[in-house]
Design an enzyme around this catalytic site. Structure first.
Site, PDB file in Angstrom:
ATOM      1  N   TYR A 141     -35.385 -41.457-102.836  1.00 41.73           N
ATOM      2  CA  TYR A 141     -35.186 -41.790-101.420  1.00 41.73           C
ATOM      3  C   TYR A 141     -35.309 -43.284-101.157  1.00 41.73           C
ATOM      4  CZ  TYR A 141     -35.707 -36.801-100.397  1.00 41.73           C
ATOM      5  OH  TYR A 141     -35.551 -35.446-100.353  1.00 41.73           O
ATOM      6  N   ASP A 251     -40.093 -26.897 -98.527  1.00 40.41           N
ATOM      7  CA  ASP A 251     -39.319 -26.133 -97.538  1.00 40.41           C
ATOM      8  C   ASP A 251     -39.113 -24.693 -98.010  1.00 40.41           C
ATOM      9  OD1 ASP A 251     -39.157 -28.075 -95.656  1.00 40.41           O
ATOM     10  OD2 ASP A 251     -36.974 -28.024 -95.471  1.00 40.41           O
TER      11      ASP A 251
END
Ligand code: NAD
Length: 355
Positions: A141, A251
């Site tokens: 990221y 998630d």
């Protein structure tokens, strides 16, 4: 103890759920003799509306000077214009960076009273209690990225880059947490393919073997972990992994308990205030209706007492109160199924009453 806890209610249901977290902290302070100063500051969409910046300087300064930060959620359709100069989420990314929050802790625990809400079979998911520790400020990221022309059109790249120090510090956070739990630590990587993972494996192994020889330690490839999470989630205690794998696995894991409204998270750094929040978003579809589930935020407040202030007994008391409220059958709409439901404030009343 005197502590300053900055409240950042944010957007959507944020103000409703943070208000319940605040009430719970007030009761804890009253019962234990601590004094909590809890100033509120703007972040996200409402901050864009009031001053054009999703993280106003005044908010950031207040957070820097605080002992901990309790956040609701940011964002909503009002600020979704893709051509807008800035977005609410930018405030969140910046506050994490400015406070140096490199470790994201996400407990994923199933509640016996709510097992029917899980998409998995009871016998598989019952008793699941995992703490994920995700590296938050490195990896793909934040590595170099770009695009360049290619005979077929374009090609694009993102670099996954980690240093020894970045790996050591997050592995230590996870190992310290494992010591306070069931003493098991799992490191997840893709060392059969990625060089960055091979460094993770080497560094994590050294840190654990030399500094935490008492822990039961194993490594699992990320593709296997994706399967284990839905076939034998009970086997894991603390799981540490890099940023991208952590994003995806947490998630996936958040589905295990069956309700987003019950999952808190913490982002912490080497020193200074941590940021504590529910994992869900601002739920604009139910904002302002007093029906949101405040328990994730209340549990985030418990994490805050545990991880930022070493108030373990106080954190235990909040978690126990939530457990008893659920055992007594009280449910907000998201977890009520076809049964009757109570409001956000009533749920807050029950937790406060239980405390
Ligand atoms: P969401 O988590 O806000 O909502 C998903 C679904 O879960 C909705 O149906 C919502 O009503 C429900 N829900 C969420 N929290 C609940 C609660 N406490 N009680 C009862 N029901 C609850 O996700 P979304 O709809 O994808 O995103 C809405 C906005 O939130 C977007 O602007 C998004 O960018 C933002 N967001 C913010 C954060 C954050 O602030 N950390 C995280 C995720 C999404």
């Amino acid at each position: 103890m005197h502590a300053t806890i900055v409240l950042l209610p944010g957007d959507g249901i944020g103000p409703e759920i943070v208000a319940q977290g605040k009430r719970v902290l007030e009761v804890i302070a009253k019962r234990t003799g601590h004094s909590f100063e809890m100033p509120e500051h703007a972040i996200g969409g409402n901050a864009i509306d009031s001053c054009g910046d999703p993280l106003p300087e005044e908010t950031l300064n207040a957070c820097r000077k605080s002992n901990a930060v309790l956040l609701g959620a940011v964002g909503g359709p009002k600020w979704d214009d893709p051509t807008a100069k800035t977005r609410p989420e930018a405030g969140l990314l910046r506050i994490r960076k400015e406070l140096g929050l490199f470790a994201n802790l996400r407990p994923t625990k199933t509640w016996d009273e709510l097992l029917d809400a899980s998409p998995l079979k009871r016998e598989i998911v019952a008793g699941t209690d995992i703490l994920f520790v995700r590296e938050l400020t490195g990896g793909i990221y934040f590595g170099e990225s770009g695009r360049r022309p290619h005979p077929s059109g374009e090609e694009a790249w993102n670099v996954m880059i980690y240093s020894t120090g970045e790996i050591e510090r997050v592995v230590r956070v996870a190992a310290d947490a494992a010591r306070k739990r069931r003493g098991k630590l799992t490191m997840v990587d893709k060392a059969n393919v990625l060089e960055a993972s091979r460094l993770w494996r080497q560094v994590a192994e050294r840190v654990v073997r030399t500094e935490y020889p008492d822990l039961q330690y194993n490594v699992v490839l990320v593709d296997s972990m994706a399967m284990h999470l839905i076939s034998k989630p009970r086997e894991f205690d603390v799981v540490v992994t890099e940023n991208l794998f952590g994003d995806i696995l947490t998630d996936e894991a958040s589905m295990l308990p069956g309700s987003l409204g019950l999952l808190p998270s913490a982002s912490i750094g080497a020193s200074g205030p941590g940021l504590f929040e529910p994992i869900h978003g601002s739920a604009p579809d139910i904002a302002g209706k007093n029906i949101a589930n405040p328990l994730a935020t209340i549990l985030a407040a418990a994490m805050m007492l545990r991880y930022s202030m070493s108030m373990n007994a106080e954190a235990d008391a909040i978690e126990e109160a939530v457990s008893r409220v659920l055992k007594a059958g009280h449910r907000t709409k998201d977890i009520a199924g076809t049964g009757t439901s109570i409001s956000t404030t009533e749920m807050g009343d029950f937790v406060v009453g239980m405390l």
